[in-house]
Write a protein that holds these residues in place. Sequence first.
Motif, PDB file in Angstrom:
ATOM      1  N   ARG A  15       0.833  -1.210   0.000  1.00 60.99           N
ATOM      2  CA  ARG A  15       0.000   0.000   0.000  1.00 60.99           C
ATOM      3  C   ARG A  15       0.861   1.251   0.000  1.00 60.99           C
ATOM      4  O   ARG A  15       2.013   1.229   0.406  1.00 60.99           O
ATOM      5  CB  ARG A  15      -0.918   0.005   1.227  1.00 60.99           C
ATOM      6  CG  ARG A  15      -2.020  -1.023   1.129  1.00 60.99           C
ATOM      7  CD  ARG A  15      -2.824  -1.174   2.402  1.00 60.99           C
ATOM      8  NE  ARG A  15      -3.214   0.067   3.053  1.00 60.99           N
ATOM      9  CZ  ARG A  15      -3.861   0.114   4.212  1.00 60.99           C
ATOM     10  NH1 ARG A  15      -4.187  -1.003   4.842  1.00 60.99           N
ATOM     11  NH2 ARG A  15      -4.176   1.265   4.750  1.00 60.99           N
ATOM     12  N   ASN A  16       0.264   2.347  -0.438  1.00 60.12           N
ATOM     13  CA  ASN A  16       0.984   3.620  -0.486  1.00 60.12           C
ATOM     14  C   ASN A  16       0.115   4.747   0.067  1.00 60.12           C
ATOM     15  O   ASN A  16       0.029   5.816  -0.515  1.00 60.12           O
ATOM     16  CB  ASN A  16       1.417   3.923  -1.921  1.00 60.12           C
ATOM     17  CG  ASN A  16       2.406   5.070  -1.972  1.00 60.12           C
ATOM     18  OD1 ASN A  16       3.086   5.349  -0.990  1.00 60.12           O
ATOM     19  ND2 ASN A  16       2.483   5.743  -3.099  1.00 60.12           N
ATOM     20  N   ASP A  17      -0.524   4.468   1.193  1.00 55.41           N
ATOM     21  CA  ASP A  17      -1.384   5.483   1.789  1.00 55.41           C
ATOM     22  C   ASP A  17      -0.888   5.851   3.184  1.00 55.41           C
ATOM     23  O   ASP A  17      -0.023   5.182   3.748  1.00 55.41           O
ATOM     24  CB  ASP A  17      -2.843   4.995   1.850  1.00 55.41           C
ATOM     25  CG  ASP A  17      -2.980   3.720   2.658  1.00 55.41           C
ATOM     26  OD1 ASP A  17      -3.280   3.814   3.863  1.00 55.41           O
ATOM     27  OD2 ASP A  17      -2.782   2.621   2.079  1.00 55.41           O
ATOM     28  N   GLU A  18      -1.408   6.913   3.715  1.00 52.35           N
ATOM     29  CA  GLU A  18      -0.955   7.444   5.005  1.00 52.35           C
ATOM     30  C   GLU A  18      -1.185   6.459   6.149  1.00 52.35           C
ATOM     31  O   GLU A  18      -0.341   6.316   7.033  1.00 52.35           O
ATOM     32  CB  GLU A  18      -1.660   8.773   5.299  1.00 52.35           C
ATOM     33  CG  GLU A  18      -1.104   9.503   6.510  1.00 52.35           C
ATOM     34  CD  GLU A  18       0.389   9.802   6.381  1.00 52.35           C
ATOM     35  OE1 GLU A  18       1.102   9.693   7.400  1.00 52.35           O
ATOM     36  OE2 GLU A  18       0.852  10.132   5.273  1.00 52.35           O
ATOM     37  N   GLU A  19      -2.314   5.762   6.152  1.00 57.21           N
ATOM     38  CA  GLU A  19      -2.587   4.800   7.225  1.00 57.21           C
ATOM     39  C   GLU A  19      -1.548   3.686   7.235  1.00 57.21           C
ATOM     40  O   GLU A  19      -1.017   3.328   8.295  1.00 57.21           O
ATOM     41  CB  GLU A  19      -3.981   4.194   7.073  1.00 57.21           C
ATOM     42  CG  GLU A  19      -4.298   3.185   8.176  1.00 57.21           C
ATOM     43  CD  GLU A  19      -5.603   2.450   7.971  1.00 57.21           C
ATOM     44  OE1 GLU A  19      -6.135   1.951   8.979  1.00 57.21           O
ATOM     45  OE2 GLU A  19      -6.090   2.362   6.824  1.00 57.21           O
ATOM     46  N   ARG A  30       1.515   3.787   6.025  1.00 56.03           N
ATOM     47  CA  ARG A  30       2.797   4.358   6.455  1.00 56.03           C
ATOM     48  C   ARG A  30       2.826   4.561   7.966  1.00 56.03           C
ATOM     49  O   ARG A  30       3.842   4.309   8.618  1.00 56.03           O
ATOM     50  CB  ARG A  30       3.066   5.672   5.727  1.00 56.03           C
ATOM     51  CG  ARG A  30       3.574   5.476   4.312  1.00 56.03           C
ATOM     52  CD  ARG A  30       4.067   6.776   3.703  1.00 56.03           C
ATOM     53  NE  ARG A  30       3.006   7.761   3.505  1.00 56.03           N
ATOM     54  CZ  ARG A  30       2.187   7.795   2.453  1.00 56.03           C
ATOM     55  NH1 ARG A  30       2.319   6.906   1.490  1.00 56.03           N
ATOM     56  NH2 ARG A  30       1.260   8.717   2.350  1.00 56.03           N
ATOM     57  N   ALA A  31       1.718   5.016   8.538  1.00 54.42           N
ATOM     58  CA  ALA A  31       1.659   5.246   9.984  1.00 54.42           C
ATOM     59  C   ALA A  31       1.800   3.936  10.757  1.00 54.42           C
ATOM     60  O   ALA A  31       2.523   3.871  11.768  1.00 54.42           O
ATOM     61  CB  ALA A  31       0.350   5.941  10.353  1.00 54.42           C
ATOM     62  N   THR A  71       5.382   2.744  10.408  1.00 54.83           N
ATOM     63  CA  THR A  71       6.257   3.593  11.221  1.00 54.83           C
ATOM     64  C   THR A  71       6.163   3.201  12.693  1.00 54.83           C
ATOM     65  O   THR A  71       7.181   3.081  13.382  1.00 54.83           O
ATOM     66  CB  THR A  71       5.891   5.079  11.042  1.00 54.83           C
ATOM     67  OG1 THR A  71       6.091   5.432   9.672  1.00 54.83           O
ATOM     68  CG2 THR A  71       6.726   5.977  11.926  1.00 54.83           C
TER      69      THR A  71
END
Length: 77
Positions: A40-44, A46-47, A50
Motif C-alpha cells: 500500500r501507499n497510503d498514510e494509514e 505508512r503510519a 512507522t
Amino acid sequence: MSSKDSDRAPIEEPLAELERQLISAYVTGAGYDLATLLARNDEEARAILTAASRHASETLTEIEARSHYLRKLHGHE
C-alpha cells in the motif's frame, strides 16, 4: 564483481531478522498483514509501518541494554 562474490549471501546486520519478526508481530497484532501494508501507499499504511518500526527499535534497544548490563555484571567488559 566476480561470480564467486555473487554466490555469497549478502552481509546482514546481526539483529535484522529479529527486527523483521518484531515488525511482523506488531503489524499482525494490530490486525494487518505485513505484505499488504508494504504494497500500500497510503498514510494509514505508512503510519502503521512507522509505529511497527519504532516498536521494533525500542525493543531492540532494550534487548541490547539488558545484554550490555549482563555482560558488565558478569565482568565481560
